[in-house]
Design an enzyme around this catalytic site. Structure first.
Site, PDB file in Angstrom:
ATOM      1  N   GLU A   1       0.822  -1.210   0.000  1.00 29.69           N
ATOM      2  CA  GLU A   1       0.000   0.000   0.000  1.00 29.69           C
ATOM      3  C   GLU A   1       0.856   1.261   0.000  1.00 29.69           C
ATOM      4  OE1 GLU A   1      -3.027   0.297  -0.688  1.00 29.69           O
ATOM      5  OE2 GLU A   1      -3.501  -1.837  -0.637  1.00 29.69           O
TER       6      GLU A   1
ATOM      7  N   TYR B   1      -5.600   6.584   4.805  1.00 26.53           N
ATOM      8  CA  TYR B   1      -5.698   5.634   3.697  1.00 26.53           C
ATOM      9  C   TYR B   1      -4.950   4.325   4.035  1.00 26.53           C
ATOM     10  CZ  TYR B   1      -4.714   3.178  -0.522  1.00 26.53           C
ATOM     11  OH  TYR B   1      -4.585   2.163  -1.438  1.00 26.53           O
TER      12      TYR B   1
ATOM     13  N   ASP C   1      -8.915   6.564  -2.170  1.00 31.81           N
ATOM     14  CA  ASP C   1      -7.734   7.001  -2.922  1.00 31.81           C
ATOM     15  C   ASP C   1      -8.241   7.669  -4.200  1.00 31.81           C
ATOM     16  OD1 ASP C   1      -8.576   4.947  -4.534  1.00 31.81           O
ATOM     17  OD2 ASP C   1      -6.634   3.952  -4.680  1.00 31.81           O
TER      18      ASP C   1
END
Ligand code: SF4
Length: 368
Positions: A43, A126, A144
């Site tokens: 990520e 996030y 996102d």
């Protein structure tokens, strides 16, 4: 959107994801939950970087740093070297710092508690949502760029606010498969609901898409007006002697912190690139051990080598590089003092260099 619509959207997203998900090295196989550390690494790498670019980096990274403990113990130079080419190096430095904290405070176990995880360096909403939902099956939302676009179209909103986007994400990520729901949304944005000419004919949630119904897909979300990007002009000195080049380590804070580069400086008013390059070497000499770089520059000519441009997030930098050949000082070869090193030209690749500096190094290599 009402609860019934949301239920239907969830159902369709999961069905579509099961049939269409890409096989990516950080995704679990056969229903097993993926390792939190590898989800975290992927990520962080995927922020501002495309999946196809990330794939080989991720595989090399996991081979070099397979666990939290291995990464925690790795020197920063080798971490930056492994990140070299991915850009946005603060991501790597923060990940390294955060992993060290996980090793020290949590015995190497990535915390499942989103608040604890979010307190780590560089972990924003996030990343916390992605790891909590994908690795720990928590109903944690993520937004996102891809999700933002899908939501703007589903709701037919030109400029959705962050608060609205996160609220919708929260309302969707409900049920037994939160990680798959989040990944389905991101995947939908990446391969179907793409920025230009989305493939609405293949979209599992088309029936619920207000922009599709209104014919406003191409205007959602509205494009943000691009601000002009400032440009900096730098002079760079590539000093060579006895098959070695002078490299300087950048300070620990700010742009490209901790990376290596050829001495360089931003041009001042009325200063040429060559003069800025010369000033950079004099500064480097003053900052380091006595008597190293300064007399080298004063003695030698700086000849044009190459010009390289690099776009950072908020600034474009033009590097004008010059090469200077100095006399022999054999006793100083390969010495590294106070963040400066005369590096064997064949070993420059061992140092973590930002992209623009790599291109200057390539020009040096073809010149030699
Ligand atoms: Fe995106 Fe088209 Fe699907 Fe709407 S119908 S979500 S615009 S791909």
């Amino acid at each position: 959107m009402g609860p019934e619509t949301l239920r239907e959207i969830r159902h369709r997203l999961l069905g579509w994801y099961d049939a269409n998900r890409r096989d990516l090295p950080w995704r679990s196989q056969g229903g097993a939950r993926p390792d939190p550390y590898s989800v975290w690494v992927s990520e962080v790498m995927l922020q501002q970087t495309r999946v196809e670019t990330v794939r080989p980096y991720f595989e090399r990274w996991m081979a070099a740093f397979p666990t939290v403990h291995v990464l925690a113990e790795a020197p920063e130079d080798s971490v930056l070297k492994a990140w070299e080419g991915l850009g946005y190096y603060s991501r790597a430095r923060n990940l390294h710092r955060a992993v060290r904290e996980v090793a020290a405070r949590y015995g190497g176990e990535v915390p499942a508690d989103p608040d604890a995880f979010r307190s780590l360096p560089g972990v924003g909403r996030y990343t916390a949502g992605a790891v909590a939902s994908i690795a720990f099956a928590r109903e944690a939302p993520i937004v996102d760029g891809n999700v933002r676009r899908v939501f703007a179209r589903l709701t037919d909103t030109a400029a959705p606010s962050d608060a609205d986007l996160w609220q919708l994400a929260e309302r969707i990520v409900v049920g037994e498969r939160p990680g798959d729901l989040n990944q389905a949304l991101m995947e939908l944005g990446a391969i179907v609901c793409v920025p230009r000419s989305p493939h609405c004919g293949e979209c599992p949630v088309r029936e619920h898409c207000r922009a599709f119904a209104a014919g406003t897909v191409d205007d959602r979300p509205a494009r943000r007006s691009a601000k002009p990007v400032p440009v900096e002009h730098h002079g760079v000195a590539v000093l060579v002697r006895d098959g070695h080049a002078l490299l300087i380590k950048r300070p620990d804070g700010g742009r490209l912190a901790g990376m290596w580069e050829f001495p360089g400086a931003c041009r001042r008013d009325g200063e040429s690139a060559r003069e800025a390059a010369r000033r950079a070497v004099l500064d480097a000499g003053r900052a380091g051990a006595a008597g190293d770089a300064p007399e080298v520059t004063l003695e030698i000519e700086l000849e044009p080598l190459c010009t390289v441009t690099h776009a950072f997030t908020h600034v474009r930098v033009v590097y004008e590089a010059f090469i200077g050949r100095a006399g022999s000082r054999a006793n100083e070869r390969e010495r590294e003092i106070a963040g400066r090193a005369w590096v064997d030209l064949r070993k420059i690749g061992d140092y973590a260099l930002p992209k623009a500096q790599q291109r200057i190094a390539a020009a040096l290599k073809s010149e030699e």
